[in-house]
Design a protein around this motif. Structure first.
Motif, PDB file in Angstrom:
ATOM      1  N   GLU A 243       0.830  -1.206   0.000  1.00 28.70           N
ATOM      2  CA  GLU A 243       0.000   0.000   0.000  1.00 28.70           C
ATOM      3  C   GLU A 243       0.867   1.259   0.000  1.00 28.70           C
ATOM      4  O   GLU A 243       0.570   2.222  -0.716  1.00 28.70           O
ATOM      5  CB  GLU A 243      -0.932  -0.011   1.212  1.00 28.70           C
ATOM      6  N   SER A 244       1.912   1.245   0.808  1.00 27.37           N
ATOM      7  CA  SER A 244       2.808   2.402   0.865  1.00 27.37           C
ATOM      8  C   SER A 244       3.501   2.618  -0.479  1.00 27.37           C
ATOM      9  O   SER A 244       3.626   3.753  -0.958  1.00 27.37           O
ATOM     10  CB  SER A 244       3.847   2.194   1.973  1.00 27.37           C
ATOM     11  N   PHE A 245       3.937   1.535  -1.096  1.00 25.33           N
ATOM     12  CA  PHE A 245       4.603   1.608  -2.404  1.00 25.33           C
ATOM     13  C   PHE A 245       3.655   2.206  -3.445  1.00 25.33           C
ATOM     14  O   PHE A 245       4.053   3.066  -4.239  1.00 25.33           O
ATOM     15  CB  PHE A 245       5.050   0.213  -2.819  1.00 25.33           C
ATOM     16  N   LEU A 246       2.409   1.779  -3.438  1.00 22.48           N
ATOM     17  CA  LEU A 246       1.439   2.286  -4.411  1.00 22.48           C
ATOM     18  C   LEU A 246       1.157   3.775  -4.218  1.00 22.48           C
ATOM     19  O   LEU A 246       0.908   4.503  -5.189  1.00 22.48           O
ATOM     20  CB  LEU A 246       0.134   1.503  -4.306  1.00 22.48           C
ATOM     21  N   ARG A 247       1.223   4.223  -2.963  1.00 18.89           N
ATOM     22  CA  ARG A 247       0.913   5.639  -2.671  1.00 18.89           C
ATOM     23  C   ARG A 247       2.034   6.591  -3.057  1.00 18.89           C
ATOM     24  O   ARG A 247       1.795   7.789  -3.239  1.00 18.89           O
ATOM     25  CB  ARG A 247       0.619   5.817  -1.175  1.00 18.89           C
ATOM     26  N   THR A 248       3.248   6.060  -3.183  1.00 19.95           N
ATOM     27  CA  THR A 248       4.419   6.953  -3.268  1.00 19.95           C
ATOM     28  C   THR A 248       5.015   7.062  -4.662  1.00 19.95           C
ATOM     29  O   THR A 248       6.183   7.447  -4.801  1.00 19.95           O
ATOM     30  CB  THR A 248       5.502   6.483  -2.291  1.00 19.95           C
ATOM     31  N   GLY A 249       4.237   6.747  -5.688  1.00 21.03           N
ATOM     32  CA  GLY A 249       4.777   6.864  -7.032  1.00 21.03           C
ATOM     33  C   GLY A 249       3.745   6.527  -8.077  1.00 21.03           C
ATOM     34  O   GLY A 249       2.595   6.206  -7.766  1.00 21.03           O
ATOM     35  N   PRO A 250       4.144   6.589  -9.347  1.00 21.39           N
ATOM     36  CA  PRO A 250       3.211   6.292 -10.436  1.00 21.39           C
ATOM     37  C   PRO A 250       2.831   4.811 -10.453  1.00 21.39           C
ATOM     38  O   PRO A 250       3.493   3.978  -9.835  1.00 21.39           O
ATOM     39  CB  PRO A 250       4.001   6.688 -11.692  1.00 21.39           C
ATOM     40  N   PRO A 251       1.766   4.471 -11.150  1.00 21.67           N
ATOM     41  CA  PRO A 251       1.297   3.081 -11.183  1.00 21.67           C
ATOM     42  C   PRO A 251       2.396   2.132 -11.678  1.00 21.67           C
ATOM     43  O   PRO A 251       3.044   2.399 -12.696  1.00 21.67           O
ATOM     44  CB  PRO A 251       0.119   3.116 -12.155  1.00 21.67           C
ATOM     45  N   PRO A 252       2.611   1.017 -10.973  1.00 27.11           N
ATOM     46  CA  PRO A 252       3.643   0.069 -11.383  1.00 27.11           C
ATOM     47  C   PRO A 252       3.101  -0.991 -12.346  1.00 27.11           C
ATOM     48  O   PRO A 252       1.906  -1.056 -12.638  1.00 27.11           O
ATOM     49  CB  PRO A 252       4.047  -0.582 -10.054  1.00 27.11           C
ATOM     50  N   VAL A 253       4.011  -1.818 -12.825  1.00 29.26           N
ATOM     51  CA  VAL A 253       3.678  -3.019 -13.595  1.00 29.26           C
ATOM     52  C   VAL A 253       3.783  -4.207 -12.653  1.00 29.26           C
ATOM     53  O   VAL A 253       4.730  -4.299 -11.865  1.00 29.26           O
ATOM     54  CB  VAL A 253       4.634  -3.199 -14.785  1.00 29.26           C
ATOM     55  N   VAL A 254       2.818  -5.112 -12.710  1.00 31.74           N
ATOM     56  CA  VAL A 254       2.836  -6.319 -11.881  1.00 31.74           C
ATOM     57  C   VAL A 254       3.424  -7.470 -12.687  1.00 31.74           C
ATOM     58  O   VAL A 254       3.013  -7.712 -13.827  1.00 31.74           O
ATOM     59  CB  VAL A 254       1.420  -6.682 -11.398  1.00 31.74           C
ATOM     60  N   PHE A 255       4.383  -8.180 -12.079  1.00 35.27           N
ATOM     61  CA  PHE A 255       5.012  -9.342 -12.712  1.00 35.27           C
ATOM     62  C   PHE A 255       4.796 -10.568 -11.837  1.00 35.27           C
ATOM     63  O   PHE A 255       5.154 -10.561 -10.650  1.00 35.27           O
ATOM     64  CB  PHE A 255       6.519  -9.114 -12.874  1.00 35.27           C
ATOM     65  N   THR A 256       4.209 -11.634 -12.393  1.00 35.08           N
ATOM     66  CA  THR A 256       4.069 -12.887 -11.658  1.00 35.08           C
ATOM     67  C   THR A 256       4.081 -14.070 -12.615  1.00 35.08           C
ATOM     68  O   THR A 256       3.368 -14.055 -13.626  1.00 35.08           O
ATOM     69  CB  THR A 256       2.777 -12.918 -10.821  1.00 35.08           C
ATOM     70  N   PRO A 257       4.869 -15.106 -12.319  1.00 39.09           N
ATOM     71  CA  PRO A 257       4.857 -16.309 -13.158  1.00 39.09           C
ATOM     72  C   PRO A 257       3.900 -17.375 -12.636  1.00 39.09           C
ATOM     73  O   PRO A 257       3.935 -18.519 -13.093  1.00 39.09           O
ATOM     74  CB  PRO A 257       6.308 -16.788 -13.068  1.00 39.09           C
ATOM     75  N   GLY A 258       3.058 -17.030 -11.654  1.00 39.82           N
ATOM     76  CA  GLY A 258       2.109 -17.987 -11.095  1.00 39.82           C
ATOM     77  C   GLY A 258       2.502 -18.443  -9.704  1.00 39.82           C
ATOM     78  O   GLY A 258       3.690 -18.484  -9.354  1.00 39.82           O
ATOM     79  N   SER A 259       1.529 -18.810  -8.912  1.00 43.03           N
ATOM     80  CA  SER A 259       1.765 -19.142  -7.505  1.00 43.03           C
ATOM     81  C   SER A 259       2.575 -20.412  -7.319  1.00 43.03           C
ATOM     82  O   SER A 259       3.225 -20.586  -6.284  1.00 43.03           O
ATOM     83  CB  SER A 259       0.422 -19.286  -6.775  1.00 43.03           C
ATOM     84  N   ALA A 260       2.558 -21.328  -8.298  1.00 43.49           N
ATOM     85  CA  ALA A 260       3.258 -22.608  -8.146  1.00 43.49           C
ATOM     86  C   ALA A 260       4.624 -22.621  -8.818  1.00 43.49           C
ATOM     87  O   ALA A 260       5.339 -23.626  -8.731  1.00 43.49           O
ATOM     88  CB  ALA A 260       2.406 -23.751  -8.699  1.00 43.49           C
ATOM     89  N   MET A 261       4.995 -21.535  -9.485  1.00 48.17           N
ATOM     90  CA  MET A 261       6.257 -21.519 -10.226  1.00 48.17           C
ATOM     91  C   MET A 261       7.449 -21.439  -9.273  1.00 48.17           C
ATOM     92  O   MET A 261       7.564 -20.501  -8.488  1.00 48.17           O
ATOM     93  CB  MET A 261       6.263 -20.333 -11.196  1.00 48.17           C
ATOM     94  N   ARG A 262       8.333 -22.447  -9.365  1.00 45.73           N
ATOM     95  CA  ARG A 262       9.551 -22.476  -8.547  1.00 45.73           C
ATOM     96  C   ARG A 262      10.800 -22.233  -9.385  1.00 45.73           C
ATOM     97  O   ARG A 262      11.914 -22.335  -8.875  1.00 45.73           O
ATOM     98  CB  ARG A 262       9.681 -23.832  -7.853  1.00 45.73           C
ATOM     99  N   HIS A 263      10.626 -21.941 -10.675  1.00 42.77           N
ATOM    100  CA  HIS A 263      11.775 -21.822 -11.582  1.00 42.77           C
ATOM    101  C   HIS A 263      11.714 -20.512 -12.366  1.00 42.77           C
ATOM    102  O   HIS A 263      12.016 -20.474 -13.561  1.00 42.77           O
ATOM    103  CB  HIS A 263      11.791 -23.022 -12.539  1.00 42.77           C
ATOM    104  N   GLY A 264      11.358 -19.432 -11.681  1.00 42.96           N
ATOM    105  CA  GLY A 264      11.153 -18.157 -12.351  1.00 42.96           C
ATOM    106  C   GLY A 264      12.261 -17.144 -12.174  1.00 42.96           C
ATOM    107  O   GLY A 264      12.025 -15.949 -12.353  1.00 42.96           O
ATOM    108  N   GLY A 265      13.459 -17.600 -11.838  1.00 46.15           N
ATOM    109  CA  GLY A 265      14.560 -16.666 -11.607  1.00 46.15           C
ATOM    110  C   GLY A 265      14.839 -15.783 -12.808  1.00 46.15           C
ATOM    111  O   GLY A 265      14.980 -14.556 -12.670  1.00 46.15           O
ATOM    112  N   ARG A 266      14.942 -16.373 -14.001  1.00 46.62           N
ATOM    113  CA  ARG A 266      15.248 -15.581 -15.190  1.00 46.62           C
ATOM    114  C   ARG A 266      14.093 -14.638 -15.516  1.00 46.62           C
ATOM    115  O   ARG A 266      14.309 -13.484 -15.948  1.00 46.62           O
ATOM    116  CB  ARG A 266      15.519 -16.487 -16.387  1.00 46.62           C
ATOM    117  N   PHE A 267      12.856 -15.077 -15.308  1.00 43.93           N
ATOM    118  CA  PHE A 267      11.692 -14.226 -15.548  1.00 43.93           C
ATOM    119  C   PHE A 267      11.799 -12.944 -14.728  1.00 43.93           C
ATOM    120  O   PHE A 267      11.581 -11.834 -15.238  1.00 43.93           O
ATOM    121  CB  PHE A 267      10.415 -14.994 -15.203  1.00 43.93           C
TER     122      PHE A 267
END
Length: 439
Positions: A243-267
């Motif tokens: 919440e603090s991050f969202l209040r203190t700057g322009p809208p961000p981009v959300v990045f997620t490879p999924g809740s079960a992904m354990r191999h997303g280091g390069r992503f």
């Protein structure tokens, strides 16, 4: 009515059942959930009865295996796990039926539910979350990047392809499942993926017709309701750091490879670089912090989980793996999306996203910072993309998926309560006076 919910899979597969369970509970029905104990805290927070099927360690061992994200090996892994767990799941379902009060609402991969329907005549609703689950000779799903042009093929060629796919899956699933069926006095089954895994009573497609138009050869008992949209927002708050991050700057981009992904280091590495190249802020979502670069710029924040329905309205874009639940949240928020499909339904979802003109997709090996940065700038500054996103968001708002699904489930249950309502040959066993079939 007692609704016995049986989801199979990761959070993206479980969440729709939680939303459906909450809607059924609001209507006064009792809800029990048979699921891996990774989800016990969520089930109990929702106020449902929890029934354990599998351990968190078993779930984690599958997620840790990189083959799970291979288009062919992943399907084989899951198929073999389904065969292995079907007898236990069947017995758990039998043990928790409440006389004639129960209706079973199960994911298509909950094969034990389909068998219990046959042996006990219990009303069964199959939940299908993605249109890729319905093969068609007309508008066909994109099952692999090599098949992107499948809808230009003649129908006989498609028919032959689907027949071969059926045979391949039956070879993996058939021997084990039919051995179990034989032990219960049931005849052998076939076409597990195409036909058998769908309940003959009712199939609920948790996606809207504007996303995937029903085809003439889809199951007659299918009802498409819309995206359920549940994401734990009723039981989880947005972390204060987010919440603090969202209040203190322009809208961000959300990045997620999924809740079960354990191999997303390069992503995540490429995603952070893309943020630097564009000057955009970013939020990285994963419960597995070891995938996150050890040092992040102040403009990028990591969080283990945030309900997307509460996060995305404050963001400028969504970058993800192509899971149907994540994609639907992006639709609802009206934000452009970038998808990196790897396996399962993700290729078909990505194709449908592109048709709606609200996003772009990359093959995983093409997901590189410079290309992602260019795509992000184009998507977030293109007025045609913005207009398309707004149109899709309005369509999501107009859908009433949980109400429609509850209505259909209640109607099925009411029909089954009438004399002669069940058409299954073993329906007399459903009074559970003789539970030999569960032994």
């Amino acid at each position: 009515m007692h609704a016995l919910l049986v989801p199979v899979g990761s959070a993206g597969d479980v969440h729709p059942f939680m939303g459906l369970g909450a809607a059924l509970a609001t209507r006064g029905h009792t809800v029990s959930v048979i699921v891996n104990d990774s989800f016990e805290p969520l089930v109990r927070r929702m106020g449902f009865n929890f029934v354990r099927c599998g351990t968190a360690e078993e779930f984690d061992s599958i997620a840790r295996n990189p083959d799970i994200w291979h288009p062919r090996k992943g399907v084989e892994m899951i198929a073999r796990k389904i065969v292995e767990t079907t007898p236990e799941l069947y017995r758990l379902i039998c043990d928790h039926l409440q006389n004639r009060e129960s209706v079973v609402v199960a994911g298509a991969l909950a094969f034990g539910a389909r068998v219990a329907h046959e042996t006990h005549g219990v009303p069964l609703v199959t939940i299908q979350l993605q249109p890729v689950c319905f093969r068609s000779e007309f508008e066909s799903p994109v099952l692999h990047p090599w098949l992107k042009g499948i809808n230009s093929w003649p129908r006989p060629v498609k028919r032959a392809l689907f027949r071969l796919a059926n045979l391949a899956i039956d070879r993996v699933v058939g021997p084990g499942i039919n051995q179990f069926r034989y032990s219960l006095g049931l005849p052998p089954a076939s076409q597990f993926y195409d036909v058998w895994w769908n309940s003959p009573d009712l199939v609920v497609g948790f996606f809207p017709e504007w996303f995937a138009s029903p085809q003439p050869d889809w199951p007659e008992q299918l009802v498409c309701t819309g995206f359920p949209g549940y994401d734990e927002s009723s039981v989880r708050e947005v972390p204060e750091a987010v919440e603090s991050f969202l209040r203190t700057g322009p809208p961000p981009v959300v990045f997620t490879p999924g809740s079960a992904m354990r191999h997303g280091g390069r992503f995540f590495q490429e995603s952070v670089m893309a943020c630097k190249l564009t000057g955009y802020r970013g939020v990285l979502l994963t419960p597995y912090a070891e995938q996150i670069p050890s040092t992040l710029p102040a403009s990028v924040l990591h969080s283990d989980y945030v309900p997307l329905s509460q996060l995305l309205p404050h963001c400028r874009a969504l970058v993800h793996h192509g899971g149907i639940g994540t994609m639907a949240q992006g639709f609802g928020a009206g934000v452009p999306q970038i998808v990196t499909p790897m396996a399962f339904d993700q290729f078909d979802n990505a194709e449908r996203l592109s048709r709606l003109n609200v996003g772009h997709s990359f093959r995983p090996n093409a997901y590189k910072a410079a290309a992602v940065a260019r795509a992000l700038v184009d998507l977030t500054t293109n007025p045609r993309v913005s207009a398309a996103c707004n149109r899709v968001a309005a369509l999501v708002r107009n859908d009433r998926p949980l109400n429609v699904a509850c209505d259909e489930i209640e109607q099925l249950w009411n029909r089954q309560q009438r004399p002669g309502g069940s058409q299954e040959p073993h329906s007399e066993d459903y009074d559970l006076e003789n539970e030999a079939g569960c032994a």
